[in-house]
Design a protein around this motif. Sequence first.
Motif, mmCIF file in Angstrom:
data_model
loop_
_atom_site.group_PDB
_atom_site.id
_atom_site.type_symbol
_atom_site.label_atom_id
_atom_site.label_comp_id
_atom_site.label_asym_id
_atom_site.label_seq_id
_atom_site.Cartn_x
_atom_site.Cartn_y
_atom_site.Cartn_z
ATOM 1 N N LEU A 119 1.956 -1.120 0.057
ATOM 2 C CA LEU A 119 1.677 -0.085 -1.432
ATOM 3 C C LEU A 119 0.314 0.123 -1.889
ATOM 4 N N ALA A 120 -0.110 -1.298 -1.424
ATOM 5 C CA ALA A 120 -1.492 -1.326 -2.688
ATOM 6 C C ALA A 120 -2.780 -0.104 -1.201
ATOM 7 N N GLN A 121 -2.210 0.048 -0.056
ATOM 8 C CA GLN A 121 -3.562 0.613 0.578
ATOM 9 C C GLN A 121 -2.908 1.997 0.672
ATOM 10 N N ALA A 122 -1.585 2.746 0.355
ATOM 11 C CA ALA A 122 -0.994 3.735 0.054
ATOM 12 C C ALA A 122 -1.518 4.162 -1.120
ATOM 13 N N ARG A 123 -1.780 3.036 -2.406
ATOM 14 C CA ARG A 123 -2.484 3.731 -3.567
ATOM 15 C C ARG A 123 -4.117 3.882 -2.991
ATOM 16 N N ALA A 124 -4.456 3.577 -2.342
ATOM 17 C CA ALA A 124 -5.830 3.499 -2.373
ATOM 18 C C ALA A 124 -5.937 5.072 -1.053
ATOM 19 N N ALA A 125 -5.500 4.650 -0.224
ATOM 20 C CA ALA A 125 -5.152 6.204 0.039
ATOM 21 C C ALA A 125 -5.469 7.277 -0.565
ATOM 22 N N ALA A 126 -4.299 7.128 -1.615
ATOM 23 C CA ALA A 126 -3.541 8.491 -2.441
ATOM 24 C C ALA A 126 -5.199 9.000 -3.508
ATOM 25 N N ALA A 127 -6.040 7.796 -4.470
ATOM 26 C CA ALA A 127 -6.857 7.672 -5.027
ATOM 27 C C ALA A 127 -7.754 8.459 -4.643
ATOM 28 N N ALA A 128 -8.199 7.845 -3.330
ATOM 29 C CA ALA A 128 -9.483 8.479 -2.545
ATOM 30 C C ALA A 128 -8.868 9.827 -1.565
ATOM 31 N N ASN A 129 -8.338 10.606 -1.726
ATOM 32 C CA ASN A 129 -7.772 11.155 -1.221
ATOM 33 C C ASN A 129 -7.062 12.901 -2.271
ATOM 34 N N GLY A 130 -6.786 12.793 -3.247
ATOM 35 C CA GLY A 130 -6.134 13.374 -4.725
ATOM 36 C C GLY A 130 -4.806 13.727 -4.281
ATOM 37 N N TYR A 131 -3.950 12.518 -3.621
ATOM 38 C CA TYR A 131 -2.483 12.259 -3.513
ATOM 39 C C TYR A 131 -2.564 11.544 -5.850
ATOM 40 N N LYS A 132 -0.901 11.940 -5.611
ATOM 41 C CA LYS A 132 -0.509 11.327 -6.720
ATOM 42 C C LYS A 132 -0.265 9.531 -6.446
ATOM 43 N N THR A 133 -1.101 8.834 -7.500
ATOM 44 C CA THR A 133 -0.204 6.945 -7.782
ATOM 45 C C THR A 133 1.147 7.209 -6.560
ATOM 46 N N PRO A 134 1.802 6.396 -5.881
ATOM 47 C CA PRO A 134 2.956 6.102 -5.593
ATOM 48 C C PRO A 134 3.675 5.766 -6.302
ATOM 49 N N ASP A 135 5.147 5.375 -6.493
ATOM 50 C CA ASP A 135 6.083 4.480 -7.669
ATOM 51 C C ASP A 135 5.752 3.316 -5.890
ATOM 52 N N ASN A 136 6.202 3.564 -5.100
ATOM 53 C CA ASN A 136 6.866 2.133 -4.353
ATOM 54 C C ASN A 136 6.867 2.433 -2.881
ATOM 55 N N VAL A 137 7.037 1.592 -2.117
ATOM 56 C CA VAL A 137 7.580 1.940 -0.770
ATOM 57 C C VAL A 137 8.296 1.425 -0.381
ATOM 58 N N THR A 138 8.965 1.767 0.595
ATOM 59 C CA THR A 138 10.653 1.875 1.184
ATOM 60 C C THR A 138 10.474 1.235 3.046
ATOM 61 N N LEU A 139 11.005 0.146 2.578
ATOM 62 C CA LEU A 139 11.174 -0.274 4.360
ATOM 63 C C LEU A 139 12.509 -0.014 4.720
#
Lengths: 365, 188
Positions: A119-139
């Motif tokens: 989730l931390a990695q997804a949020r970093a990628a979102a911030a760096a590329n102009g996407y919305k911050t994801p609320d969660n990850v799902t297994l």
Amino acid sequence: MSTRTELHYAFALAALCALDVAAADAPVAPAHPLDAPAALKAAFAERIGHPVNVLSFGFGEHYAQALVQNAAAPDEFDEYEAVPGRPLEPGRPKKAGEVDCRKKIAFAALDLDAGARALAQARAAAAANGYKTPDNVTLGADVFCNDFGWRAILTSDANDDAMLQIVWAPDGTSPKAQELHDGGWRKVDVAKLLAGSAKVAPAAPKAEPKTVAGDGRKRDFRRGIDADLARLEAEVGAPLGFKHIGIDRTQLSVDVFQSANRKRVSTWLVGDDGAIKLWREDDTIPFDCNKPFAAGDFPLAQLPDLVADAPSRIPPMPQAQVKDVAVYRSGLCGRPHVYIKLEDERGYGNVEYDERGRLVSAQIQ
Amino acid sequence: MAKTAVAKILLALGASLMLAGAVAGAEAPGTDYGWPNLTDFLKQLIAKVGAPVKVYKLAMDRDGKVDLWIQDQAHPDLVDSWEYDHGAIEGPIPVKFDHYPSIAALDHHVIELTTIDFPRLPAMLATARTKLGQPDARVVFIELERGDSSGFISVTDTPIWTIALDSPRHDGRVEFDLQGRVLDVDKD
């Protein structure tokens, strides 16, 4: 207060106390689950209380949800939820028939540390590329029951059509990314994503639909369309090459081949107030009948009479109303025929006239 | 219709309806289905439409409401719905088909009311629960219709009772013939 009423109160109080005791005994989710994944897992383990497999696990700071399978009874599925700082409720049975994909891992192998890292990695990628911050990850597995792992979906406020998916292995390794592109998925380099070099594509400019205001006169298109076809032709600026004409009481829908490109079809709608709107433009469909017809190729002037006459053509449907009317080429790209659909309280009927307004068939559907 | 004629028809239906009536509203432990009072329903229906009653489809829902589609004997190309909700009968309600079956197809599809053995239903429900391994499953619906795809002849060309049940963990349905023999069991 009567003795009986007092007794009712006493019973109700006892029931509430019992609920409180039950809740007090329940494991409590940590206040900050992403900082305490081991504690969250322990709370789930205690609440579940028996060996299970995990089919999916949603994980964020505000909420966690697990779908588990009883290891001793593979046909039993339950859902558990955790809200930070609150006792975990008992599981809710989930119907076996609603569990389409049964890919799973043992609860012991559930790695919530890995989920938190993903989730931390997804949020970093979102911030760096102009996407919305994801609320969660799902297994879990994807919609095709493949690729079991942690999954984040990134979307964008700037482009409604943009979607990027990152998937990690259950242990949080091997991230893979792909984005939605032209209706399919296209791989994205995760290194570039994390470096901020895979910016969300800007939304394509959307042309405002072409519209012409109505003249205010109320129409019933079943009583004639020739005047509105003339208005539409003036708007298009060229003779109309029809593919399909659809008529009901309140709307006239006209599919015309574009004069500049016969492989494109424009769909125009005329409302019952006379407003004209270009609704959509599409490519023609290969092997479909793509031979245009003109206003002179079908009984345009007779149309109101044919419509009015249609119910009498099916005697068992004396109370039938005209539901809709269509004009298009008959059979395998034959001459344009008029198709009138009737409806009464018991069913439907169909009346067909040919290009000269002669009856072809009239029957109950 | 004369009272004697109604009495004859009800007699022809036999003790079956008495049993069905006897279980009406019953809330037996483990069988939480409140059977509709079919005796009352059919008595009211026959008083209105007369005999014979040819059943296109019979459906009972979870709440014990009944929807019975019958062929209109005065206009055999038409099907009417009659609804029964705990004593109140409503009908005829015209049935609307997307594709209307022919009279021949309708004649083939319908089931004579007198051939339906209603008292088998409680036992069939018990059998359905046993076959599905769900002793506490609740009724979703109980339906009777010939299995010929609504008037179009198919391989399952017999009247079929379908008992659909559900429980918190499973859905299931068991099909029976008119004699109460199990035809099919489907559990999710």
